[in-house]
Design a protein around this motif. Sequence first.
Motif, PDB file in Angstrom:
ATOM      1  N   UNK A 175       0.844  -1.204   0.000  1.00  0.00           N
ATOM      2  CA  UNK A 175       0.000   0.000   0.000  1.00  0.00           C
ATOM      3  C   UNK A 175       0.883   1.259   0.000  1.00  0.00           C
ATOM      4  N   UNK A 176       2.021   1.196   0.668  1.00  0.00           N
ATOM      5  CA  UNK A 176       2.918   2.345   0.695  1.00  0.00           C
ATOM      6  C   UNK A 176       3.426   2.645  -0.715  1.00  0.00           C
ATOM      7  N   UNK A 177       3.778   1.595  -1.457  1.00  0.00           N
ATOM      8  CA  UNK A 177       4.209   1.805  -2.828  1.00  0.00           C
ATOM      9  C   UNK A 177       3.112   2.406  -3.685  1.00  0.00           C
ATOM     10  N   UNK A 178       1.866   1.985  -3.446  1.00  0.00           N
ATOM     11  CA  UNK A 178       0.739   2.549  -4.192  1.00  0.00           C
ATOM     12  C   UNK A 178       0.546   4.017  -3.844  1.00  0.00           C
ATOM     13  N   UNK A 179       0.730   4.349  -2.559  1.00  0.00           N
ATOM     14  CA  UNK A 179       0.570   5.747  -2.142  1.00  0.00           C
ATOM     15  C   UNK A 179       1.584   6.641  -2.841  1.00  0.00           C
ATOM     16  N   UNK A 180       2.803   6.126  -3.009  1.00  0.00           N
ATOM     17  CA  UNK A 180       3.824   6.920  -3.693  1.00  0.00           C
ATOM     18  C   UNK A 180       3.412   7.215  -5.131  1.00  0.00           C
ATOM     19  N   UNK A 181       2.696   6.282  -5.759  1.00  0.00           N
ATOM     20  CA  UNK A 181       2.239   6.484  -7.136  1.00  0.00           C
ATOM     21  C   UNK A 181       1.052   7.446  -7.213  1.00  0.00           C
ATOM     22  N   UNK A 182       0.347   7.619  -6.093  1.00  0.00           N
ATOM     23  CA  UNK A 182      -0.874   8.431  -6.098  1.00  0.00           C
ATOM     24  C   UNK A 182      -0.671   9.816  -5.485  1.00  0.00           C
ATOM     25  N   UNK A 183       0.556  10.213  -5.281  1.00  0.00           N
ATOM     26  CA  UNK A 183       0.807  11.546  -4.726  1.00  0.00           C
ATOM     27  C   UNK A 183       0.230  12.596  -5.672  1.00  0.00           C
ATOM     28  N   UNK A 184      -0.470  13.558  -5.096  1.00  0.00           N
ATOM     29  CA  UNK A 184      -1.143  14.573  -5.899  1.00  0.00           C
ATOM     30  C   UNK A 184      -2.626  14.281  -6.069  1.00  0.00           C
ATOM     31  N   UNK A 185      -3.000  13.011  -5.879  1.00  0.00           N
ATOM     32  CA  UNK A 185      -4.417  12.627  -5.899  1.00  0.00           C
ATOM     33  C   UNK A 185      -4.864  12.547  -4.444  1.00  0.00           C
ATOM     34  N   UNK A 186      -5.412  13.646  -3.932  1.00  0.00           N
ATOM     35  CA  UNK A 186      -5.655  13.750  -2.495  1.00  0.00           C
ATOM     36  C   UNK A 186      -6.529  12.620  -1.967  1.00  0.00           C
ATOM     37  N   UNK A 187      -7.638  12.355  -2.629  1.00  0.00           N
ATOM     38  CA  UNK A 187      -8.550  11.318  -2.141  1.00  0.00           C
ATOM     39  C   UNK A 187      -7.922   9.937  -2.260  1.00  0.00           C
ATOM     40  N   UNK A 188      -7.309   9.658  -3.411  1.00  0.00           N
ATOM     41  CA  UNK A 188      -6.688   8.353  -3.608  1.00  0.00           C
ATOM     42  C   UNK A 188      -5.529   8.126  -2.663  1.00  0.00           C
ATOM     43  N   UNK A 189      -4.708   9.146  -2.476  1.00  0.00           N
ATOM     44  CA  UNK A 189      -3.558   9.051  -1.578  1.00  0.00           C
ATOM     45  C   UNK A 189      -4.005   8.756  -0.154  1.00  0.00           C
TER      46      UNK A 189
END
Length: 294
Positions: A175-189
Amino acid sequence: MPAVDDILSSRRRAERFAQLLDEANGGRRHHVRSRVDGQLVQLVAVGQRLAADPPTVEVDPDFRTGLRAMLLATAEREGLGTAPAAGEPAATRTASARGSLLPAVTARRARARGAILIGIAVGAIAVSGISAASENAVPGDALYGMKRSKESAQLALASSDISRGQLFLDFARTRLGEAAELRGDRLGFSAVLDDMDADTRQGIRLLTTAAVQRGEAASLDTVNTFVTSQRRAVGKLLDGADRADRERTRRSLVLLESIRERSDALRAAIGCGLPAPRTSDTLGPAPAACPGAR
């Protein structure tokens, strides 16, 4: 003609697959492991996905007509659905009565047979590389559901609470790796970090509980190793983040700090021989302080 051993092996694999799919869908756990479990993880994941979102299938009218004709011919040839003739031997009537019980037996086995049938379709899909392609999927991607289903299958196959706890921590890293990919997407992050924290709590609770039950402080080494590496990686999310993302990231850092404090307290309690704590929370057992500790 296939050897008897091959036939029996295929049958056992199918029966084990049906068991695992049933467990993954909330059925009774059998608490057994098979040497083929590792090979069935992806199949169980795809089976769950197919059950949750079955593909739309349109049957060709000519095929339906031909199949109906074949079934009717078979039924007529085998005498299915016909009443016994007068004076029919008792043995024949008994066989007919036994045949009438088949639908009930079939109904009881429908779930397992359905899982086996799904397995046939699953095999074709798995070898196509769909499961492997889902590894890098993030929320919003078409294959993300497949990725999460595979994780559920891995949990169903885990042989102990320690194994499940370690898997949850692996999922938290994912999940941490996914969060790094979603930076800038406030809701997704934020949503992915929520999932990360939930996986972290689940894993820590299982591991700390196991450590207390075993009375082994060394069992907490896995917890400390995870916290050290995860805290460093989560901290990198702060770089260049906006205010909202930074605040959300700090909440995950606070959780990791709380876990480290709990691990240290449990290690001390086990070391000084305190009895197992009677209270617990989302991080597992909550120990009392050792006598004389400040």
